[in-house]
Design an enzyme around this catalytic site. Structure first.
Site, PDB file in Angstrom:
ATOM      1  CB  CYS A 132      -0.924   0.005   1.210  1.00  0.00           C
ATOM      2  SG  CYS A 132      -1.852  -1.518   1.392  1.00  0.00           S
ATOM      3  CG  HIS A 273      -3.289   3.088   2.280  1.00  0.00           C
ATOM      4  ND1 HIS A 273      -3.773   2.652   1.074  1.00  0.00           N
ATOM      5  CD2 HIS A 273      -3.349   2.029   3.126  1.00  0.00           C
ATOM      6  CE1 HIS A 273      -4.110   1.380   1.186  1.00  0.00           C
ATOM      7  NE2 HIS A 273      -3.871   0.983   2.409  1.00  0.00           N
ATOM      8  CG  ASN A 303      -6.708  -1.214   1.451  1.00  0.00           C
ATOM      9  OD1 ASN A 303      -5.996  -0.814   0.534  1.00  0.00           O
ATOM     10  ND2 ASN A 303      -6.221  -1.615   2.609  1.00  0.00           N
TER      11      ASN A 303
HETATM   12  N1  ACO Z   1     -18.553  -9.624   8.623  1.00  0.00           N
HETATM   13  C1  ACO Z   1     -19.076  -9.947   9.803  1.00  0.00           C
HETATM   14  N2  ACO Z   1     -18.330 -10.337  10.841  1.00  0.00           N
HETATM   15  C2  ACO Z   1     -16.992 -10.387  10.662  1.00  0.00           C
HETATM   16  C3  ACO Z   1     -16.380 -10.046   9.444  1.00  0.00           C
HETATM   17  C4  ACO Z   1     -17.238  -9.676   8.392  1.00  0.00           C
HETATM   18  N3  ACO Z   1     -16.750  -9.323   7.192  1.00  0.00           N
HETATM   19  N4  ACO Z   1     -15.065 -10.191   9.582  1.00  0.00           N
HETATM   20  C5  ACO Z   1     -14.823 -10.595  10.828  1.00  0.00           C
HETATM   21  N5  ACO Z   1     -15.990 -10.726  11.484  1.00  0.00           N
HETATM   22  C6  ACO Z   1     -16.222 -11.123  12.868  1.00  0.00           C
HETATM   23  C7  ACO Z   1     -15.080 -11.927  13.435  1.00  0.00           C
HETATM   24  O1  ACO Z   1     -15.210 -13.295  13.086  1.00  0.00           O
HETATM   25  C8  ACO Z   1     -15.244 -11.687  14.903  1.00  0.00           C
HETATM   26  O2  ACO Z   1     -16.249 -12.538  15.392  1.00  0.00           O
HETATM   27  P1  ACO Z   1     -16.054 -13.284  16.803  1.00  0.00           P
HETATM   28  O3  ACO Z   1     -15.942 -12.165  17.817  1.00  0.00           O
HETATM   29  O4  ACO Z   1     -17.317 -14.084  16.935  1.00  0.00           O
HETATM   30  O5  ACO Z   1     -14.807 -14.073  16.668  1.00  0.00           O
HETATM   31  C9  ACO Z   1     -15.772 -10.266  14.977  1.00  0.00           C
HETATM   32  O6  ACO Z   1     -16.287  -9.968  13.676  1.00  0.00           O
HETATM   33  C10 ACO Z   1     -14.718  -9.243  15.337  1.00  0.00           C
HETATM   34  O7  ACO Z   1     -13.593  -9.457  14.520  1.00  0.00           O
HETATM   35  P2  ACO Z   1     -12.313  -8.579  14.632  1.00  0.00           P
HETATM   36  O8  ACO Z   1     -11.302  -9.068  13.664  1.00  0.00           O
HETATM   37  O9  ACO Z   1     -11.924  -8.460  16.059  1.00  0.00           O
HETATM   38  O10 ACO Z   1     -12.901  -7.182  14.161  1.00  0.00           O
HETATM   39  P3  ACO Z   1     -12.216  -5.791  14.295  1.00  0.00           P
HETATM   40  O11 ACO Z   1     -13.044  -4.918  15.131  1.00  0.00           O
HETATM   41  O12 ACO Z   1     -10.771  -5.914  14.612  1.00  0.00           O
HETATM   42  O13 ACO Z   1     -12.313  -5.254  12.807  1.00  0.00           O
HETATM   43  C11 ACO Z   1     -11.033  -5.099  10.795  1.00  0.00           C
HETATM   44  C12 ACO Z   1     -11.747  -6.011  11.758  1.00  0.00           C
HETATM   45  C13 ACO Z   1     -12.030  -4.146  10.182  1.00  0.00           C
HETATM   46  C14 ACO Z   1     -10.393  -5.941   9.712  1.00  0.00           C
HETATM   47  C15 ACO Z   1      -9.960  -4.309  11.577  1.00  0.00           C
HETATM   48  O14 ACO Z   1      -9.173  -5.184  12.333  1.00  0.00           O
HETATM   49  C16 ACO Z   1      -9.092  -3.524  10.676  1.00  0.00           C
HETATM   50  O15 ACO Z   1      -9.516  -2.583  10.040  1.00  0.00           O
HETATM   51  N6  ACO Z   1      -7.794  -3.888  10.644  1.00  0.00           N
HETATM   52  C17 ACO Z   1      -6.875  -3.226   9.759  1.00  0.00           C
HETATM   53  C18 ACO Z   1      -6.879  -3.994   8.527  1.00  0.00           C
HETATM   54  C19 ACO Z   1      -6.489  -3.201   7.333  1.00  0.00           C
HETATM   55  O16 ACO Z   1      -6.671  -2.017   7.217  1.00  0.00           O
HETATM   56  N7  ACO Z   1      -5.970  -3.936   6.428  1.00  0.00           N
HETATM   57  C20 ACO Z   1      -5.741  -3.409   5.171  1.00  0.00           C
HETATM   58  C21 ACO Z   1      -4.489  -3.859   4.659  1.00  0.00           C
HETATM   59  S1  ACO Z   1      -3.214  -3.131   5.434  1.00  0.00           S
HETATM   60  C22 ACO Z   1      -3.147  -1.707   4.832  1.00  0.00           C
HETATM   61  O17 ACO Z   1      -3.772  -1.330   3.920  1.00  0.00           O
HETATM   62  C23 ACO Z   1      -2.271  -1.016   5.575  1.00  0.00           C
END
Ligand code: ACO
Length: 346
Positions: A132, A273, A303
Site C-alpha cells: 500500500c 492511504h 482499500n
Molecule cells: N462480517 C461480519 N463479521 C466479521 C467479518 C465480516 N466481514 N469479519 C470478521 N468478522 C467477525 C469476526 O469473526 C469476529 O467474530 P467473533 O468475535 O465471533 O470471533 C468479529 O467480527 C470481530 O472481529 P475482529 O477481527 O476483532 O474485528 P475488528 O473490530 O478488529 O475489525 C477489521 C476487523 C475491520 C479488519 C480491523 O481489524 C481492521 O480494520 N484492521 C486493519 C486492517 C487493514 O486495514 N488492512 C488493510 C491492509 S493493510 C493496509 O492497507 C495497511
C-alpha cells in the site's frame, strides 16, 4: 569528475541550476463492475452494517478478467489520462515506475507492458513492490531523480487488482479490498520552490507475517493452517495491522512535519492511504484538522492498496483541489511492513 557532466549531457539539464518538480498531471481508473456490501452478504456471512461500521466501506470495484480487465489495462487507462492531463506526450517519459503487488506476471514487469501500451517505447520501466506504500515510495524516488537531474519526466503509477489475490471465503479480509489504478506525471520545472519539502520511507520486515500473500504453502508459518486454499490470497492479522496502522499513521505525519518545520495546520491537504475510515478519522482528530483537509473515498473503492493514494489525488484535483501553490502530504502504510510519506509544495 565525469558523472555530473555525463548527467547533464544525458538529460540536457543544467545541474548547476536548482530544479523544481511539479505534478503536471494525474488520472485514475477503476473497473465498471461494482460489488456492494449487500452483494457480498449474498454469498458470505457478513452485513452492510458490520462492514460500514468497522471500515466505512460501502462498495468496491472489481475487474472482470473475462473482458481482459487486468493490471496492465487499469494502469494504462490511468496513465493515459494523466499524460493527457499533463499535456505530456508518452515519448517524453524518461521513466515509468509502477507500484503494485498484483502485477500480471513476474517477468516482464507490468510497467514494461504499460509503457508499450501507452506508446512510451524506450522509456525505462520497472515495478516497485512496497504494497500500500508503493505509490508514495515511487513518488519520492521519481522526485529525487528529477531534482538530481538524472531524469526530466517520470510517470508514477499505483495499481492493484486485489480481487486476483482475494479468497472470498475469508470474510475478515475479502470485504476490505478493491481494484483501482491512479497515475501522476512528474516533470522538471523552473521554479525550485516547487517539489518535495520532506519525505520519510520506512520498513520493518520482522512483521511480514501480519500481512502477506503466500505463493507456496511453505510460505505459511509453521503452526498456521497450510492448506492450499490460502496460497495466492492475502493473509492478514487484522488486529495487529490495525494497531500498527493507528500508531504509525500519526507518528509518520508528525515525523514529516518535523522534517519540514511545519505544523499540521499549515498543510492544505492530507492524501492518505484508504485502509479504514476509522483510522483516518482518528489521525485527523488527533491533529485537530477539519474534515475537508483529509479526503476520504474508501466508501466507494475499499482499500485499493497502491492504487488508493493516486486515486484520491486524482479525484481531489478533478474537484479543483490540491492545485499549484498548495501543500499536500501523501501518507501510506502497508504490507512489508512499510510506511512512507511525501510532503509537497505543488
Ligand atoms: N462480517 C461480519 N463479521 C466479521 C467479518 C465480516 N466481514 N469479519 C470478521 N468478522 C467477525 C469476526 O469473526 C469476529 O467474530 P467473533 O468475535 O465471533 O470471533 C468479529 O467480527 C470481530 O472481529 P475482529 O477481527 O476483532 O474485528 P475488528 O473490530 O478488529 O475489525 C477489521 C476487523 C475491520 C479488519 C480491523 O481489524 C481492521 O480494520 N484492521 C486493519 C486492517 C487493514 O486495514 N488492512 C488493510 C491492509 S493493510 C493496509 O492497507 C495497511
Amino acid at each position: 569528475m565525469i558523472s555530473q557532466q555525463a548527467t547533464a549531457a544525458n538529460t540536457g539539464l543544467e545541474t548547476a541550476v536548482a530544479v523544481g518538480v511539479e505534478i503536471a498531471g494525474v488520472g485514475h481508473h477503476a473497473p465498471e463492475q461494482v460489488l456492494s456490501n449487500d452483494d457480498l452478504a449474498e454469498f458470505m456471512d457478513t452485513s452492510d452494517e458490520w462492514i460500514r461500521q468497522r471500515t466505512g466501506i460501502r462498495q468496491r470495484h472489481v475487474c472482470d478478467p473475462t473482458k481482459g480487465e487486468s493490471a496492465t489495462w487499469l494502469s494504462a487507462s490511468a496513465l493515459k489520462q494523466a499524460l493527457d492531463n499533463a499535456g505530456v506526450d508518452p515519448g517524453e517519459l524518461d521513466q515509468l515506475i509502477l507500484a503494485t503487488v498484483t502485477g500480471e506476471m513476474l517477468c516482464p514487469s507490468t510497467a514494461c507492458r504499460v509503457a508499450a501500451e501507452v506508446g512510451a517505447r524506450g522509456c525505462a520501466a520497472m515495478d516497485l513492490v512496497a504494497a500500500c506504500s508503493g505509490f508514495v515510495y515511487g513518488l519520492n524516488l521519481a522526485h529525487d531523480q528529477i531534482r538530481a537531474g538524472s531524469a526530466r519526466t517520470i510517470a508514477v503509477v499505483g495499481c492493484d487488482v486485489m480481487s486476483t489475490v482475494m479468497d472470498y471465503s475469508n470474510r475478515a479480509v475479502s470485504v476490505l479490498f478493491g481494484d483501482a489504478a491512479g497515475a501522476a506525471v512528474l516533470r522538471a520545472c523552473d521554479d525550485p520552490a516547487r517539489g518535495k519539502l520532506a519525505s520519510c520511507m520506512h520498513a520493518d520486515g520482522s512483521k511480514w507475517r501480519d500481512l502477506y500473500i503466500p505463493t507456496r504453502n511453505d510460505h505459511i508459518p509453521q503452526g498456521a493452517d497450510r492448506s492450499m486454499a490460502r496460497v495466492n490470497s492475502v493473509q492478514m492479522n487484522g488486529r495487529e495491522i490495525y494497531k500498527f496502522a493507528v500508531g504509525t499513521f500519526s507518528g509518520l505525519i508528525q515525523e514529516t512535519l518535523d522534517r519540514a518545520g511545519l505544523n499540521a495546520h499549515e498543510v492544505d491537504h492530507y492524501v492518505c492511504h484508504q485502509s479504514n475510515a476509522r483510522m483516518l478519522e482518528a489521525a485527523r482528530e488527533r491533529f485537530g484538522l477539519p474534515t475537508e483537509k483529509m479526503y476520504i473515498n474508501i466508501d466507494r473503492y475499499g482499500n485499493c492498496s497502491a492504487g488508493s493514494v493516486p486515486t484520491a489525488l486524482s479525484e481531489l484535483r478533478a474537484m479543483g483541489r490540491a492545485q499549484s501553490g498548495e501543500t499536500v502530504m501523501f501518507v501510506a502504510f502497508g504490507g512489508g511492513l512499510t510506511w512512507a510519506s511525501s510532503l509537497w509544495q505543488l
